[in-house]
Motif scaffolding. Structure first.
Motif, short mmCIF file in Angstrom:
data_model
loop_
_atom_site.label_atom_id
_atom_site.label_comp_id
_atom_site.label_asym_id
_atom_site.label_seq_id
_atom_site.Cartn_x
_atom_site.Cartn_y
_atom_site.Cartn_z
N ALA A 108 -1.48 39.48 -36.88
CA ALA A 108 -1.95 38.41 -35.99
C ALA A 108 -1.54 38.69 -34.54
CB ALA A 108 -1.39 37.07 -36.45
N LEU A 109 -0.33 39.18 -34.32
CA LEU A 109 0.11 39.48 -32.96
C LEU A 109 -0.69 40.62 -32.36
CD1 LEU A 109 4.00 39.17 -33.30
CD2 LEU A 109 2.44 37.61 -32.13
N PHE A 110 -0.92 41.69 -33.13
CA PHE A 110 -1.71 42.80 -32.61
C PHE A 110 -3.15 42.37 -32.35
CE2 PHE A 110 1.66 45.65 -34.18
CZ PHE A 110 1.73 46.53 -33.11
N THR A 111 -3.68 41.50 -33.20
CA THR A 111 -5.04 40.99 -32.98
C THR A 111 -5.12 40.22 -31.67
OG1 THR A 111 -5.42 40.85 -35.37
CG2 THR A 111 -6.87 39.55 -33.94
N CYS A 112 -4.14 39.35 -31.41
CA CYS A 112 -4.13 38.59 -30.16
C CYS A 112 -4.01 39.51 -28.95
CB CYS A 112 -2.97 37.58 -30.17
SG CYS A 112 -3.18 36.23 -31.33
N ALA A 113 -3.15 40.51 -29.03
CA ALA A 113 -2.96 41.41 -27.90
C ALA A 113 -4.22 42.23 -27.61
CB ALA A 113 -1.78 42.35 -28.18
N ILE A 114 -4.84 42.76 -28.65
CA ILE A 114 -6.06 43.55 -28.45
C ILE A 114 -7.19 42.67 -27.92
CG2 ILE A 114 -7.82 44.92 -29.63
CD1 ILE A 114 -5.62 45.91 -31.50
N LEU A 115 -7.34 41.47 -28.49
CA LEU A 115 -8.42 40.60 -28.05
C LEU A 115 -8.22 40.11 -26.63
CD1 LEU A 115 -9.25 38.45 -31.20
CD2 LEU A 115 -10.67 40.16 -30.07
N ALA A 116 -6.97 39.92 -26.21
CA ALA A 116 -6.73 39.52 -24.82
C ALA A 116 -7.22 40.59 -23.85
CB ALA A 116 -5.25 39.23 -24.61
N VAL A 117 -7.03 41.85 -24.21
CA VAL A 117 -7.48 42.96 -23.36
C VAL A 117 -8.99 43.12 -23.43
CG1 VAL A 117 -7.30 45.44 -22.96
CG2 VAL A 117 -5.26 44.13 -23.56
N VAL A 118 -9.55 42.99 -24.64
CA VAL A 118 -10.99 43.21 -24.81
C VAL A 118 -11.80 42.04 -24.25
CG1 VAL A 118 -12.81 43.44 -26.54
CG2 VAL A 118 -10.68 44.73 -26.79
N ALA A 119 -11.34 40.82 -24.48
CA ALA A 119 -12.14 39.64 -24.11
C ALA A 119 -12.04 39.29 -22.63
CB ALA A 119 -11.70 38.44 -24.95
N TYR A 120 -10.98 39.74 -21.95
CA TYR A 120 -10.82 39.32 -20.55
C TYR A 120 -11.97 39.81 -19.66
CZ TYR A 120 -8.45 38.03 -16.23
OH TYR A 120 -8.13 37.45 -15.03
#
Length: 319
Positions: A108-120
């Protein structure tokens, strides 16, 4: 000659009496009081269906799960017996359920970190750059949600499996086959990033849309470079949307089970899978309930911590 004492006129109010007099309260007529009572009663009646729905659909299952967690193991004696054996088993040093919990938190933490970079960057484009095309781009990201998650994940399996779409295409072109990426933790993480992208994207877009363009232009006029504008202006002002997106993504990702079962082939056992096994194959509802209570308590504490740092009035535009 002595001056005569001037006595105050009986018609003029005394300064002491006027200062001590309490402020007059508005007199409410019986009609206005009756209308207020009718309005309150009508509001209560209108809210009653929603309250019943929340009580039956939200509160009652939580109470049942909480009660089952204190029942004797492998029994259904809920509300008739009390036991702490389920929690004792969970906190036992020989229990490996915490490994599943660690896998769920880590993914879950890695998903949030990757999505924060991808979605921004996508959210920045939706908020400032795409203009009239923003609605179309938003629909493209929402459209996969109309298809079942399991169907989409099995589509990934057909694409990456041996002799599947990718492997067969590479062999048809005379190249080596595709690498074996299925049933690995990396594939589980990729599936979670794909599944929960909209849940990070749209709160992030809302947060960035709250950043006034005048502040960005003013910072640029004062000599700030692009990185300074991003760090000092955009991120602090968009932080409510960022936190809500990360919280929503984390809550959904920590309860994910389809990605681990379909894309991971159960090579990684997550906490949701342990809860499912306890309720189905093991038929140990009290142990599964105790696991669910611990996960719910963890997520609830995290949610309260995040919302304690959010200004909801500002986020909702009330001030």
């Amino acid at each position: 000659m002595r001056e005569a004492a001037v006595s105050p006129s009986p018609l003029s109010p005394s300064p002491l009496s006027s200062a001590a007099a309490p402020p007059a309260r508005p007199v409410r007529s019986p009609l206005s009081g009756r209308l207020a009572g009718l309005w309150a009663a009508a509001g209560a009646r209108c809210a009653l269906p929603v309250a019943v729905l929340l009580a039956l659909g939200f509160l009652a299952p939580l109470v049942a799960i909480f009660a089952y967690s204190f029942a004797p193991p492998r029994s259904f004696d809920v509300f008739r017996a009390f036991s702490l054996a389920n929690y004792a088993e969970l906190f036992s040093p020989s229990n490996t359920v915490w490994l599943s919990f660690a896998w769920s938190i880590g993914l879950a933490l890695f998903t949030c970190a990757i999505l924060a970079v991808v979605a921004y960057p996508i959210a920045y484009g939706l908020a400032f750059l795409f203009g009239r095309w923003s609605s179309l781009v938003s629909v493209l990201f929402v459209f996969p949600l109309f298809v079942s998650e399991n169907v989409r994940l099995y589509g990934w399996v057909l694409f990456f499996i041996k002799n599947g779409v990718l492997d067969g295409t590479l062999k048809w072109l005379g190249l080596e086959g595709a690498p074996a990426v299925l049933y690995t933790p990396g594939m589980i993480l990729a599936g979670m990033v794909y599944t929960y992208l909209p849940f990070m994207l749209f709160p992030l877009t809302l947060g960035l849309s709250m950043v006034p363009r005048d502040l960005i232009d003013a910072a640029r006029d004062l000599g700030a470079n692009r990185f300074q504008i991003w760090r000092e202006v955009e991120v602090p002002l968009a932080m409510p949307g960022i936190l809500i997106g990360m919280l929503l993504t984390f809550v959904l990702a920590i309860g994910a089970v389809s990605e681990a079962k379909i894309l991971g082939g159960q090579s990684v056992i997550v906490i949701s899978h342990d809860i499912e096994i306890a309720f189905t194959y093991a038929q140990n509802w009290p142990l599964g309930s105790a696991l669910a209570v611990l996960v719910t308590a963890f997520i609830g504490a995290l949610t309260l911590l995040v919302f304690a740092r959010l200004d909801l009035d500002r986020l909702l535009g009330r001030r």
